[in-house]
Design a protein around this motif. Sequence first.
Motif, PDB file in Angstrom:
ATOM      1  N   MET A   1      -7.737   6.403 -10.503  1.00 32.75           N
ATOM      2  CA  MET A   1      -7.074   6.513  -9.223  1.00 32.75           C
ATOM      3  C   MET A   1      -6.755   5.104  -8.700  1.00 32.75           C
ATOM      4  O   MET A   1      -7.611   4.240  -8.666  1.00 32.75           O
ATOM      5  N   ASN A   2      -5.516   4.884  -8.333  1.00 35.83           N
ATOM      6  CA  ASN A   2      -5.105   3.577  -7.827  1.00 35.83           C
ATOM      7  C   ASN A   2      -5.613   3.365  -6.414  1.00 35.83           C
ATOM      8  O   ASN A   2      -5.721   4.311  -5.642  1.00 35.83           O
ATOM      9  N   PRO A   3      -5.915   2.124  -6.053  1.00 34.93           N
ATOM     10  CA  PRO A   3      -6.346   1.850  -4.683  1.00 34.93           C
ATOM     11  C   PRO A   3      -5.199   2.112  -3.710  1.00 34.93           C
ATOM     12  O   PRO A   3      -4.022   1.975  -4.056  1.00 34.93           O
ATOM     13  N   ASN A   4      -5.553   2.484  -2.498  1.00 35.69           N
ATOM     14  CA  ASN A   4      -4.573   2.700  -1.443  1.00 35.69           C
ATOM     15  C   ASN A   4      -4.358   1.374  -0.720  1.00 35.69           C
ATOM     16  O   ASN A   4      -5.250   0.898  -0.033  1.00 35.69           O
ATOM     17  N   VAL A   5      -3.180   0.783  -0.903  1.00 38.03           N
ATOM     18  CA  VAL A   5      -2.867  -0.509  -0.300  1.00 38.03           C
ATOM     19  C   VAL A   5      -1.838  -0.276   0.800  1.00 38.03           C
ATOM     20  O   VAL A   5      -0.801   0.346   0.575  1.00 38.03           O
ATOM     21  N   GLU A   6      -2.159  -0.783   1.992  1.00 41.58           N
ATOM     22  CA  GLU A   6      -1.266  -0.658   3.139  1.00 41.58           C
ATOM     23  C   GLU A   6      -1.024  -2.048   3.707  1.00 41.58           C
ATOM     24  O   GLU A   6      -1.937  -2.865   3.768  1.00 41.58           O
ATOM     25  N   ILE A   7       0.217  -2.285   4.151  1.00 42.08           N
ATOM     26  CA  ILE A   7       0.559  -3.573   4.740  1.00 42.08           C
ATOM     27  C   ILE A   7       1.464  -3.340   5.951  1.00 42.08           C
ATOM     28  O   ILE A   7       2.458  -2.630   5.870  1.00 42.08           O
ATOM     29  N   TYR A   8       1.064  -3.922   7.059  1.00 40.28           N
ATOM     30  CA  TYR A   8       1.856  -3.885   8.286  1.00 40.28           C
ATOM     31  C   TYR A   8       2.679  -5.161   8.334  1.00 40.28           C
ATOM     32  O   TYR A   8       2.134  -6.258   8.158  1.00 40.28           O
ATOM     33  N   THR A   9       3.992  -5.024   8.575  1.00 44.16           N
ATOM     34  CA  THR A   9       4.891  -6.174   8.494  1.00 44.16           C
ATOM     35  C   THR A   9       5.934  -6.170   9.603  1.00 44.16           C
ATOM     36  O   THR A   9       6.110  -5.186  10.311  1.00 44.16           O
ATOM     37  N   TRP A  10       6.650  -7.283   9.694  1.00 45.98           N
ATOM     38  CA  TRP A  10       7.936  -7.388  10.374  1.00 45.98           C
ATOM     39  C   TRP A  10       8.928  -7.695   9.264  1.00 45.98           C
ATOM     40  O   TRP A  10       8.605  -8.415   8.317  1.00 45.98           O
ATOM     41  N   SER A  11      10.137  -7.204   9.378  1.00 46.95           N
ATOM     42  CA  SER A  11      11.104  -7.347   8.289  1.00 46.95           C
ATOM     43  C   SER A  11      11.488  -8.796   8.001  1.00 46.95           C
ATOM     44  O   SER A  11      11.785  -9.134   6.857  1.00 46.95           O
ATOM     45  N   SER A  12      11.466  -9.678   9.001  1.00 44.59           N
ATOM     46  CA  SER A  12      11.893 -11.059   8.768  1.00 44.59           C
ATOM     47  C   SER A  12      10.742 -12.066   8.747  1.00 44.59           C
ATOM     48  O   SER A  12      10.975 -13.265   8.802  1.00 44.59           O
ATOM     49  N   CYS A  13       9.522 -11.592   8.642  1.00 39.07           N
ATOM     50  CA  CYS A  13       8.349 -12.460   8.668  1.00 39.07           C
ATOM     51  C   CYS A  13       8.135 -13.123   7.295  1.00 39.07           C
ATOM     52  O   CYS A  13       7.929 -12.430   6.297  1.00 39.07           O
ATOM     53  N   PRO A  14       8.157 -14.464   7.226  1.00 34.86           N
ATOM     54  CA  PRO A  14       7.969 -15.126   5.934  1.00 34.86           C
ATOM     55  C   PRO A  14       6.581 -14.899   5.334  1.00 34.86           C
ATOM     56  O   PRO A  14       6.441 -14.817   4.109  1.00 34.86           O
ATOM     57  N   PHE A  15       5.558 -14.764   6.167  1.00 33.09           N
ATOM     58  CA  PHE A  15       4.217 -14.503   5.645  1.00 33.09           C
ATOM     59  C   PHE A  15       4.133 -13.095   5.059  1.00 33.09           C
ATOM     60  O   PHE A  15       3.444 -12.868   4.063  1.00 33.09           O
ATOM     61  N   CYS A  16       4.834 -12.164   5.678  1.00 32.39           N
ATOM     62  CA  CYS A  16       4.881 -10.788   5.167  1.00 32.39           C
ATOM     63  C   CYS A  16       5.567 -10.764   3.804  1.00 32.39           C
ATOM     64  O   CYS A  16       5.085 -10.118   2.868  1.00 32.39           O
ATOM     65  N   LEU A  17       6.684 -11.474   3.701  1.00 31.23           N
ATOM     66  CA  LEU A  17       7.419 -11.527   2.434  1.00 31.23           C
ATOM     67  C   LEU A  17       6.558 -12.154   1.339  1.00 31.23           C
ATOM     68  O   LEU A  17       6.553 -11.687   0.198  1.00 31.23           O
ATOM     69  N   ARG A  18       5.804 -13.179   1.689  1.00 30.68           N
ATOM     70  CA  ARG A  18       4.943 -13.862   0.714  1.00 30.68           C
ATOM     71  C   ARG A  18       3.807 -12.944   0.251  1.00 30.68           C
ATOM     72  O   ARG A  18       3.484 -12.885  -0.936  1.00 30.68           O
ATOM     73  N   ALA A  19       3.206 -12.208   1.196  1.00 33.15           N
ATOM     74  CA  ALA A  19       2.126 -11.287   0.838  1.00 33.15           C
ATOM     75  C   ALA A  19       2.651 -10.169  -0.055  1.00 33.15           C
ATOM     76  O   ALA A  19       2.023  -9.817  -1.068  1.00 33.15           O
ATOM     77  N   LYS A  20       3.814  -9.616   0.294  1.00 39.80           N
ATOM     78  CA  LYS A  20       4.395  -8.542  -0.531  1.00 39.80           C
ATOM     79  C   LYS A  20       4.763  -9.061  -1.917  1.00 39.80           C
ATOM     80  O   LYS A  20       4.618  -8.340  -2.895  1.00 39.80           O
ATOM     81  N   ALA A  21       5.198 -10.319  -2.002  1.00 40.03           N
ATOM     82  CA  ALA A  21       5.541 -10.907  -3.303  1.00 40.03           C
ATOM     83  C   ALA A  21       4.311 -10.976  -4.209  1.00 40.03           C
ATOM     84  O   ALA A  21       4.401 -10.685  -5.406  1.00 40.03           O
ATOM     85  N   LEU A  22       3.164 -11.337  -3.644  1.00 41.38           N
ATOM     86  CA  LEU A  22       1.943 -11.396  -4.447  1.00 41.38           C
ATOM     87  C   LEU A  22       1.548 -10.000  -4.930  1.00 41.38           C
ATOM     88  O   LEU A  22       1.190  -9.816  -6.098  1.00 41.38           O
ATOM     89  N   LEU A  23       1.623  -9.024  -4.043  1.00 45.79           N
ATOM     90  CA  LEU A  23       1.296  -7.652  -4.443  1.00 45.79           C
ATOM     91  C   LEU A  23       2.248  -7.161  -5.523  1.00 45.79           C
ATOM     92  O   LEU A  23       1.826  -6.538  -6.506  1.00 45.79           O
ATOM     93  N   LYS A  24       3.531  -7.467  -5.373  1.00 45.39           N
ATOM     94  CA  LYS A  24       4.523  -7.057  -6.369  1.00 45.39           C
ATOM     95  C   LYS A  24       4.254  -7.745  -7.701  1.00 45.39           C
ATOM     96  O   LYS A  24       4.333  -7.121  -8.758  1.00 45.39           O
ATOM     97  N   GLU A  25       3.919  -9.040  -7.651  1.00 40.23           N
ATOM     98  CA  GLU A  25       3.606  -9.806  -8.864  1.00 40.23           C
ATOM     99  C   GLU A  25       2.446  -9.165  -9.623  1.00 40.23           C
ATOM    100  O   GLU A  25       2.403  -9.168 -10.845  1.00 40.23           O
ATOM    101  N   LYS A  26       1.513  -8.585  -8.883  1.00 46.70           N
ATOM    102  CA  LYS A  26       0.356  -7.949  -9.493  1.00 46.70           C
ATOM    103  C   LYS A  26       0.626  -6.486  -9.859  1.00 46.70           C
ATOM    104  O   LYS A  26      -0.256  -5.794 -10.341  1.00 46.70           O
ATOM    105  N   GLY A  27       1.846  -6.023  -9.604  1.00 50.41           N
ATOM    106  CA  GLY A  27       2.219  -4.655  -9.967  1.00 50.41           C
ATOM    107  C   GLY A  27       1.593  -3.597  -9.077  1.00 50.41           C
ATOM    108  O   GLY A  27       1.393  -2.458  -9.510  1.00 50.41           O
ATOM    109  N   VAL A  28       1.303  -3.958  -7.838  1.00 50.15           N
ATOM    110  CA  VAL A  28       0.624  -3.061  -6.916  1.00 50.15           C
ATOM    111  C   VAL A  28       1.639  -2.284  -6.084  1.00 50.15           C
ATOM    112  O   VAL A  28       2.551  -2.875  -5.502  1.00 50.15           O
TER     113      VAL A  28
END
Length: 89
Positions: A1-28
């Motif tokens: 069972m995959n972990p449940n990962v949730e992220i609260y963001t703003w669409s233009s937030c650079p920190f949000c984009l960076r965090a999502k990039a790391l999760l995407k890089e890890k295939g999450v």
Amino acid sequence: MNPNVEIYTWSSCPFCLRAKALLKEKGVEYEEYVLDGDEEGRDKMAQRANGRRTVPQIFIDDRHIGGCDDLYALDSQGELDPLLTEKSA
């Protein structure tokens, strides 16, 4: 069972984009809650995040990870991957 990962963001937030990039890089796969103009959603996030109102706020299996810097710190300490690995049911 995959972990449940949730992220609260703003669409233009650079920190949000960076965090999502790391999760995407890890295939999450993650559930994203975009809070642009959603004060009710932001209040809910703050309640879950011990009062923190900045974005992003990240949760893995309902565990509050924190923001972008917290996510990257866990990764650099080798503590993120174990949280993201599949768990037996």
